[in-house]
Design a protein around this motif. Structure first.
Motif, PDB file in Angstrom:
ATOM      1  N   GLN A 143       0.822  -1.208   0.000  1.00 24.25           N
ATOM      2  CA  GLN A 143       0.000   0.000   0.000  1.00 24.25           C
ATOM      3  C   GLN A 143       0.855   1.256   0.000  1.00 24.25           C
ATOM      4  O   GLN A 143       0.572   2.218  -0.737  1.00 24.25           O
ATOM      5  CB  GLN A 143      -0.936  -0.022   1.210  1.00 24.25           C
ATOM      6  N   ASP A 144       1.915   1.276   0.824  1.00 26.67           N
ATOM      7  CA  ASP A 144       2.791   2.442   0.872  1.00 26.67           C
ATOM      8  C   ASP A 144       3.460   2.693  -0.473  1.00 26.67           C
ATOM      9  O   ASP A 144       3.592   3.834  -0.920  1.00 26.67           O
ATOM     10  CB  ASP A 144       3.857   2.239   1.956  1.00 26.67           C
TER      11      ASP A 144
ATOM     12  N   ASP B  16      -4.426  -6.489  -2.773  1.00 22.28           N
ATOM     13  CA  ASP B  16      -3.968  -6.448  -1.380  1.00 22.28           C
ATOM     14  C   ASP B  16      -3.774  -7.865  -0.828  1.00 22.28           C
ATOM     15  O   ASP B  16      -4.272  -8.842  -1.393  1.00 22.28           O
ATOM     16  CB  ASP B  16      -4.976  -5.688  -0.530  1.00 22.28           C
TER      17      ASP B  16
ATOM     18  N   GLN C 199       1.570   6.724  -6.973  1.00 23.09           N
ATOM     19  CA  GLN C 199       0.287   7.131  -7.541  1.00 23.09           C
ATOM     20  C   GLN C 199       0.353   8.485  -8.259  1.00 23.09           C
ATOM     21  O   GLN C 199      -0.183   8.624  -9.370  1.00 23.09           O
ATOM     22  CB  GLN C 199      -0.781   7.180  -6.441  1.00 23.09           C
ATOM     23  N   PRO C 200       1.007   9.522  -7.685  1.00 24.29           N
ATOM     24  CA  PRO C 200       1.079  10.805  -8.416  1.00 24.29           C
ATOM     25  C   PRO C 200       1.764  10.680  -9.776  1.00 24.29           C
ATOM     26  O   PRO C 200       1.336  11.286 -10.761  1.00 24.29           O
ATOM     27  CB  PRO C 200       1.876  11.698  -7.461  1.00 24.29           C
TER      28      PRO C 200
ATOM     29  N   ARG D 184      10.031  -1.153  -5.583  1.00 25.72           N
ATOM     30  CA  ARG D 184      10.067   0.216  -6.115  1.00 25.72           C
ATOM     31  C   ARG D 184      10.721   0.253  -7.495  1.00 25.72           C
ATOM     32  O   ARG D 184      10.238   0.914  -8.411  1.00 25.72           O
ATOM     33  CB  ARG D 184      10.830   1.128  -5.147  1.00 25.72           C
TER      34      ARG D 184
ATOM     35  N   VAL E 256       2.404   1.805  -3.490  1.00 23.91           N
ATOM     36  CA  VAL E 256       1.419   2.287  -4.470  1.00 23.91           C
ATOM     37  C   VAL E 256       1.110   3.756  -4.235  1.00 23.91           C
ATOM     38  O   VAL E 256       1.010   4.555  -5.190  1.00 23.91           O
ATOM     39  CB  VAL E 256       0.143   1.421  -4.403  1.00 23.91           C
ATOM     40  N   ARG E 257       0.933   4.152  -2.958  1.00 26.94           N
ATOM     41  CA  ARG E 257       0.676   5.570  -2.672  1.00 26.94           C
ATOM     42  C   ARG E 257       1.837   6.433  -3.132  1.00 26.94           C
ATOM     43  O   ARG E 257       1.652   7.543  -3.645  1.00 26.94           O
ATOM     44  CB  ARG E 257       0.453   5.743  -1.170  1.00 26.94           C
ATOM     45  N   GLU E 258       3.067   5.937  -2.991  1.00 23.16           N
ATOM     46  CA  GLU E 258       4.250   6.695  -3.392  1.00 23.16           C
ATOM     47  C   GLU E 258       4.275   6.949  -4.894  1.00 23.16           C
ATOM     48  O   GLU E 258       4.676   8.022  -5.354  1.00 23.16           O
ATOM     49  CB  GLU E 258       5.503   5.936  -2.946  1.00 23.16           C
TER      50      GLU E 258
ATOM     51  N   THR F  83      -0.712   9.065 -12.155  1.00 19.67           N
ATOM     52  CA  THR F  83      -1.792   9.986 -12.513  1.00 19.67           C
ATOM     53  C   THR F  83      -1.337  11.019 -13.522  1.00 19.67           C
ATOM     54  O   THR F  83      -2.066  11.357 -14.476  1.00 19.67           O
ATOM     55  CB  THR F  83      -2.317  10.663 -11.238  1.00 19.67           C
TER      56      THR F  83
END
Length: 844
Positions: free
Chosen positions: A555-556, A576, A562-563, A593, A558-560, A566
């Motif tokens: 999750q961490d 998950d 995501q910008p 990563r 993917v959040r990193e 996008t």
């Protein structure tokens, strides 16, 4: 009683059987491994059985009746002999097969396999260099050739010798001792693993006369030759010998043996007597059509002298020779006046043995021979033993030859051939073994020379390796130094760019700054990957496995990213997982990563999936994209440094060319295999398999409830910077001032101490480089000292360009905060805000 260390032998001629046996045993061994008893056939066997059971409980005890014995001297008729081996010298097992008169090839094979199995059960793997076999049998039934062929099939190249129990020229009352009793119509096989050098041997003293005698009629069942050259066998035998048949039929006459050529060697067929019909009674089988020659005797001591030389060259001076000598040799020695010479030889070579009714040697049953084992000094593991061990593969080739010969024996048995066919096979087999042994000996001599050359080469390689290790250590230190020094100006550039973000720039200036930032990111990535590869190749990374939950890690990540996705109109989908895995958390994050960054770079449109699938051996984590894919011939090159795909649809900046190379090396360190599948134009799938973790290995979490985040502005905060690089100082000060901080920079621990002593206002926060000065002072310790001296409640912030994951773990474990160089302004600002937030809560 004669004794050497670990081996004892004794004899007694006392008329009382019990006393004679006790005298022969003497003190004996406290813990014997093997006891061999040789007794005259006329002695009281019940009395001997009682004494043996009392004297050697639990030991392997075997023996037989004899028609005379040798005990360190000439033949004696009424002595009891005992030879014992201490348990420290050997491990011995004994197996018996009853019904000697009807034993088959299969029975002999089974007897050998049982003995091998018992020895293996004691943790010993039987082999020809440390094991030998002894047979003691009832030889009245003429079945020895079948037995020996079966035994040879089981024992392979383990050397064997033995003899038939006897009570005279026409044995009737013979017995073999085993399992606490004297028994008849049986064979006992003793398999011995001996911790001494030894040589199993057989010799005879005959040479063939030139005239051929063709066997034209036989009674094979009773080992009788009825005709030679179409005439009476007795008359033809007497004619060649130059005597009358009547003289040879006398009971005390010594009869020379017949000899048969098999392969390249002549073997003796003992002649027991000539009956009233003129038939020759032999001790071994023959077949019609066989070509025989009469054996001409030579001096007994000539063959024994050659044997003695052979023994001493191979094992040194024998400490004991245990032998079985054909009864006919004793008859011949008495009739030819050679007993005195034999007495000298037997005494000099410490012979203990018995007169046998037929002898066994390897796979053959013989007559008129002296067969036995010469035992030398204790065997130690030597270079020669190691060299012999290297020849196991060669011995396997020999075993294949033996197996082929066994098959031939089986065919002979199936065809209903007589037992002489088995003897022929046995002889041919022994000749093949002998030739192969000579080839192995030559190979061993060559190997010794090769080993000497290899030792010299290995020494040269060892020295070269030491030099290479020193050079590699020097290179690693150089790379580490270069890494630190090159990161400093990059760090300063990064900080100054962060400062420029707060300035009003023209559109051209803003564009130029963005281009500089993009180029700087590429350079930072290339340098980081390059230094990581250098350090991993030098063994600079230490894997620190732990058990962690996979879901939050994914999750961490993917959040990193995501910008970034996008901004390029791509979708990142996460599968998950609640799985627990065991690995190095930091290294796993680095791998994922790099794979996710690589997938986004080469996916012009579509989506990237970070997926999880449970398998029997672990959890498979995959990064799957709908990008440009890879051609099939590139799948083996994709992990090479500098490998990149040129494609018109890839509009983002190219990577360093090291990303997947770093991934592969990290996976090697983790013991994880990375798999890749790809279809050109459709996308790629990179995956790793992580081992399952156990719930009980999860680190215990603090029961304290987390505090709500309290946003703390940096404006007005007093910050002390400890940085020995001038450009780094200026960059940090410029950035901190742009954030509204009141910042002061010093270059060493001493300057920091002086500043704190003279300053009226204590700093709220300290930022310290981990490596300070030429001595590479520990910045964590300096930061903690400054914080303590200033009375800070905020955790110190340590910055470093060192890529070692363990450094970050050590710093965070101490309670300090860590930020990697080159410093990213956003990450540094968030870290400082977090530290000042701790001040607000009053906790460190």
């Amino acid at each position: 009683m004669s004794r050497s260390r670990g081996i004892r032998s004794g004899a007694s001629a006392h008329p009382d059987t019990g006393k004679a046996l006790r005298e022969a045993i003497g003190r004996g061994h406290d813990t014997p491994g093997l006891v061999c008893v040789l007794v005259p056939h006329q002695r009281d066997r019940d009395e001997m059985t009682s004494v043996l059971r009392q004297s050697f409980p639990g030991a392997t005890v075997v023996g037989c009746t004899t028609a005379g014995q040798m005990h360190w001297g000439s033949y004696q008729d009424d002595i009891v002999s005992v030879v014992s081996f201490a348990a420290s010298e050997c491990v011995a097992v004994a197996e018996r097969a009853d019904g000697m008169s009807s034993l088959s090839l299969k029975d002999g094979y089974g007897l050998g396999m049982r003995a091998l199995g018992r020895l293996r059960a004691q943790g010993i793997e039987p082999n020809a260099s440390s094991c030998f076999a002894l047979t003691l049998l009832d030889a009245r039934f003429g079945n020895e050739d079948v037995l020996m062929t079966g035994l040879r099939s089981a024992l392979g190249d383990i050397p064997l010798f033995g003899g038939g129990a006897s009570d005279g020229l026409a044995p009737r009352d013979v017995a073999v001792f085993h399992d606490g009793a004297f028994r008849q119509d049986c064979v006992v096989l003793v398999l011995v693993s001996l911790r001494r050098h030894f040589k199993v041997f057989s010799t005879h003293h005959y040479r063939p006369l030139p005239e051929d005698l063709i066997v034209t009629r036989t009674d094979a069942r009773h080992r009788v030759i009825e005709q030679l050259n179409g005439r009476s066998a007795g008359e033809e035998y007497a004619r060649v010998l130059g005597a009358s048949m009547a003289e040879l039929q006398q009971s005390d006459a010594w009869l020379p043996p017949m000899m048969v050529k098999v392969g390249t060697s002549y073997f003796t067929r003992g002649v027991a007597r000539i009956d009233q019909h003129g038939f020759l009674h032999l001790a071994c089988p023959v077949s019609p059509g066989l070509q025989l020659r009469l054996g001409e005797t030579t001096a007994l001591t000539e063959s024994l002298t050659a044997l003695e030389q052979e023994i001493r060259e191979e094992i040194g001076e024998p400490e004991l020779i245990l032998g079985a000598e054909c009864l006919m040799r004793r008859v011949e020695a008495q009739s030819t006046g050679q007993l005195a010479e034999l007495d000298v030889w037997f005494r000099r070579n410490r012979v203990v043995g018995f007169c046998a009714y037929g002898e066994q040697y390897r796979s053959m049953h013989l007559n008129n021979s002296f067969t036995g084992i010469a035992i030398g000094p204790r065997r130690t593991v030597s270079r020669r033993d190691e060299e012999i061990a290297r020849l196991k593969s060669e011995n396997e080739r020999l075993r294949r030859v033996v197996d082929a010969q066994r098959e031939q024996v089986d065919r002979v048995m199936s065809a209903g051939s007589d037992t002489f066919g088995l003897f022929q096979n046995a002889v041919l087999l022994e000749e093949m073994v002998q030739r192969r042994t000579e080839e192995l000996a030559e190979a061993n001599r060559k190997l010794q020379g090769e080993l000497a050359r290899r030792r010299r080469t290995e020494e040269a390689l060892r020295q070269a390796r030491q030099e290479a290790i020193k050079a590699n250590q020097s290179k690693t230190q150089f790379v580490a130094g270069v890494s630190h020094d090159m990161q400093q100006p990059l760090n300063a550039i990064r900080l100054l760019l962060g400062r420029l973000e707060h300035e009003l720039l023209s559109s051209g200036g803003a564009k130029a700054m963005r281009q500089i930032d993009s180029s700087l990111q590429t350079l930072e990535t290339m340098l980081k990957d390059f230094f990581d590869i250098s350090k991993m190749d030098a063994g600079g990374y230490v894997v620190s496995p732990s058990t962690f939950r996979l879901g939050p890690v994914l999750q961490d990540i993917v959040r990193e990213f995501q910008p970034q996705a996008t901004s390029r109109n791509l979708k990142i989908k996460l599968v998950d997982s609640s799985a627990l895995v065991q690995s190095d958390l930091v290294m796993v994050q680095r791998v994922l990563r790099n794979l996710l960054s690589n997938a986004l770079r080469y996916t012009p449109s579509g989506r990237v999936l970070l997926g999880v699938r449970r398998e029997s051996r672990g959890v498979r984590v995959a990064v799957i994209d709908t990008g440009i894919g890879l051609p099939e011939d590139a799948l083996t090159d994709v992990f090479r440094p500098y490998f990149q795909i040129n494609h018109p649809d890839v509009v983002v900046r190219r990577g360093s060319g090291f990303g997947l190379a770093v991934v592969e090396r990290i996976c090697t360190l983790l013991g994880v295999r990375i798999q890749v599948r790809s279809v050109l134009g459709k996308g790629s799938n990179f995956s790793i398999l992580l081992p399952y973790g156990r719930r009980e290995d999860l680190p215990r979490l603090s029961e304290e409830k987390p505090q709500a985040a309290i946003p703390t502005p940096l404006s007005g905060a007093h910050v002390l910077v400890v940085e020995d690089d001038r450009a780094g100082q200026e960059g940090l000060l410029a950035l901190l001032e742009a954030w509204g901080c009141r910042a002061m920079a010093v270059g060493s621990p001493e300057e920091a101490e002086t500043f704190l002593m003279r300053s009226d206002t204590a700093p709220d926060l300290v930022i310290c480089d981990y490596h300070l000065g030429l001595g590479k002072t520990d910045g964590l310790q300096v930061a903690q000292q400054v914080a303590a001296q200033a009375g800070m409640v905020t955790p110190p912030v340590v910055i470093s360009s060192d890529p070692d994951p363990s450094l970050r773990r050590d710093i965070t474990a101490s309670g300090a905060l860590f930020v990697a160089k080159p410093l990213k302004p956003a990450r540094l600002r968030a870290t400082l805000a977090s530290a000042l937030q701790t001040k607000g809560t009053g906790k460190i």
